[in-house]
Design a protein around this motif. Structure first.
Motif, short mmCIF file in Angstrom:
data_model
loop_
_atom_site.label_atom_id
_atom_site.label_comp_id
_atom_site.label_asym_id
_atom_site.label_seq_id
_atom_site.Cartn_x
_atom_site.Cartn_y
_atom_site.Cartn_z
N GLU A 216 36.43 38.37 -4.44
CA GLU A 216 35.94 39.33 -3.46
C GLU A 216 37.11 40.04 -2.80
OE1 GLU A 216 33.19 39.44 0.61
OE2 GLU A 216 33.46 37.57 -0.53
N TRP A 217 37.00 41.38 -2.74
CA TRP A 217 38.08 42.16 -2.13
C TRP A 217 38.18 41.82 -0.64
CZ3 TRP A 217 41.48 44.60 -5.04
CH2 TRP A 217 41.11 44.96 -6.34
N GLY A 218 39.41 41.51 -0.20
CA GLY A 218 39.64 41.13 1.19
C GLY A 218 39.46 39.65 1.45
N SER A 219 39.06 38.89 0.42
CA SER A 219 38.87 37.44 0.61
C SER A 219 40.21 36.74 0.78
CB SER A 219 38.11 36.85 -0.58
OG SER A 219 38.90 36.97 -1.76
N ASP A 220 40.16 35.54 1.33
CA ASP A 220 41.38 34.76 1.54
C ASP A 220 42.03 34.39 0.21
OD1 ASP A 220 43.19 33.22 3.36
OD2 ASP A 220 42.36 31.51 2.23
N GLU A 221 41.19 34.11 -0.82
CA GLU A 221 41.72 33.75 -2.12
C GLU A 221 42.52 34.91 -2.74
OE1 GLU A 221 38.64 33.33 -1.20
OE2 GLU A 221 38.20 31.17 -1.34
N LEU A 222 41.93 36.09 -2.73
CA LEU A 222 42.61 37.23 -3.33
C LEU A 222 43.86 37.59 -2.53
CD1 LEU A 222 42.74 39.51 -5.41
CD2 LEU A 222 41.22 40.86 -3.94
N THR A 223 43.77 37.57 -1.21
CA THR A 223 44.92 37.92 -0.37
C THR A 223 46.08 36.96 -0.58
OG1 THR A 223 43.47 38.89 1.31
CG2 THR A 223 45.68 38.25 2.01
N SER A 224 45.77 35.66 -0.65
CA SER A 224 46.82 34.65 -0.81
C SER A 224 47.47 34.73 -2.18
CB SER A 224 46.24 33.25 -0.57
OG SER A 224 45.73 33.14 0.74
N LEU A 225 46.64 34.89 -3.23
CA LEU A 225 47.19 35.00 -4.58
C LEU A 225 48.05 36.25 -4.73
CD1 LEU A 225 44.34 33.85 -6.99
CD2 LEU A 225 46.72 33.08 -7.03
N ALA A 226 47.61 37.37 -4.15
CA ALA A 226 48.38 38.61 -4.25
C ALA A 226 49.72 38.46 -3.52
CB ALA A 226 47.58 39.77 -3.67
N ALA A 227 49.73 37.84 -2.34
CA ALA A 227 50.98 37.63 -1.60
C ALA A 227 51.94 36.74 -2.40
CB ALA A 227 50.68 37.01 -0.24
#
Length: 243
Positions: A216-227
Motif C-alpha cells: 500500500e502506497w504510504g504504508s509503513d512497510e513500503l516506506t521502510s523498505l524504500a528508505a
C-alpha cells in the motif's frame, strides 16, 4: 420526249437514291448517334436492292457499336469493383494484424507482471522517506527486517534472495549505482518505465520476482523498505551510508 423531260427524270432518280441513303442516317443522328461514312461504305450500300436493306445495315452497325461500348463499360465497372474489394480486404487484414499485435503486446505485459499503474507512484502520492538518505535509524532497521522477510511473497522469496543479505549486494545492474531515480532493466522491459524511485523499485520486486500484490502506497512497510534501499544503493555505489 423532250430533252428537258429526260434531264428532269434523271434528276428525280438521283434524288431518290440519295434520299434512300440519307434517311437512315438522319434517323440515327436523331437518335443520338454519329455515323462516319467512307467510300467503302457507299460501295457496300450500293449492293442492296432497296433503301430498307441499307437502313438495316446502318442500324446493325449502330447496335454493334452500342453493344461494344456497353461491354467495355461493364468490364471497367467489374475491374473497379474488384480493385475496391481487394483494397478493402487488404485494409481489413492490416487492421486485424494490428489488433492482434496490440493484443499480444498487452498479453505479454500482463504475463511479465502487469501494468505500470501497479508499480508507479500515484499522482497524489508524497513519500514519507527521503530519497537523499536522511532517514531515521528505526525506519532503516524495520526496512532491513522486511528486506529479508519471505512472508511478503507468494513464492518464498525475499528481497535478499536475489540481492544478498548481511551486506552482500548482488544481482544489481551498473545503473543501480546511480542515485534514485535511475534506470532499471526490469522496470523498462516489463513495465515500460524509463527510471524509478526507491519505492517504485520495491513495488516492482513485489509484483514481478516475488509474485505478490504491491504494498500500500504510504504504508509503513513500503516506506521502510524504500528508505533501506536508498542506503543499499549508496553502499553498492561505494558511498557513505548508515547500514
Amino acid at each position: 420526249m423532250s430533252q428537258h423531260d429526260d434531264k428532269r427524270r434523271r434528276l428525280l432518280s438521283r434524288l431518290n437514291r440519295q434520299l434512300a441513303y440519307t434517311a437512315p442516317l438522319l434517323a440515327l443522328v436523331a437518335g443520338g448517334s454519329v455515323l462516319h461514312a467512307s467510300a467503302s461504305d457507299d460501295a457496300a450500300m450500293s449492293e442492296f436492292s432497296s433503301p430498307s436493306d441499307a437502313s438495316l445495315l446502318l442500324a446493325s452497325h449502330h447496335v454493334e457499336g452500342e453493344a461494344e461500348a456497353q461491354g467495355e463499360a461493364e468490364a471497367e465497372g467489374e475491374a473497379e469493383a474488384e480493385g475496391e474489394a481487394e483494397a478493402e480486404g487488404e485494409a481489413e487484414a492490416e487492421g486485424e494484424a494490428e489488433a492482434e499485435g496490440e493484443a499480444e503486446a498487452e498479453g505479454e505485459a500482463e504475463a511479465a507482471g502487469g501494468s505500470s499503474a501497479l508499480v508507479a507512484r500515484p499522482e497524489d502520492y508524497s513519500p514519507a522517506y527521503s530519497e537523499t538518505g536522511d532517514n531515521p535509524e528505526e525506519m532503516l532497521a524495520r526496512g532491513e527486517a522486511l528486506y529479508n522477510d519471505t512472508s511478503l511473497s507468494t513464492n518464498g522469496l525475499a528481497c535478499a534472495s536475489c540481492h544478498g543479505g548481511d551486506g552482500q549486494d548482488t544481482a544489481f545492474n551498473p545503473t543501480f549505482q546511480q542515485p534514485f531515480p535511475h534506470p532499471v532493466g526490469m522496470a523498462a522491459n516489463q513495465f515500460g518505465m524509463s527510471e524509478v524511485y526507491a519505492d517504485e523499485m520495491v513495488q516492482i520486486c513485489m509484483v514481478a520476482p516475488m509474485a505478490a500484490e504491491p504494498l500500500e502506497w504510504g504504508s509503513d512497510e513500503l516506506t521502510s523498505l524504500a528508505a533501506y534501499m536508498v542506503e543499499v544503493q549508496k553502499r553498492a555505489a561505494g558511498k557513505p551510508h548508515k547500514l
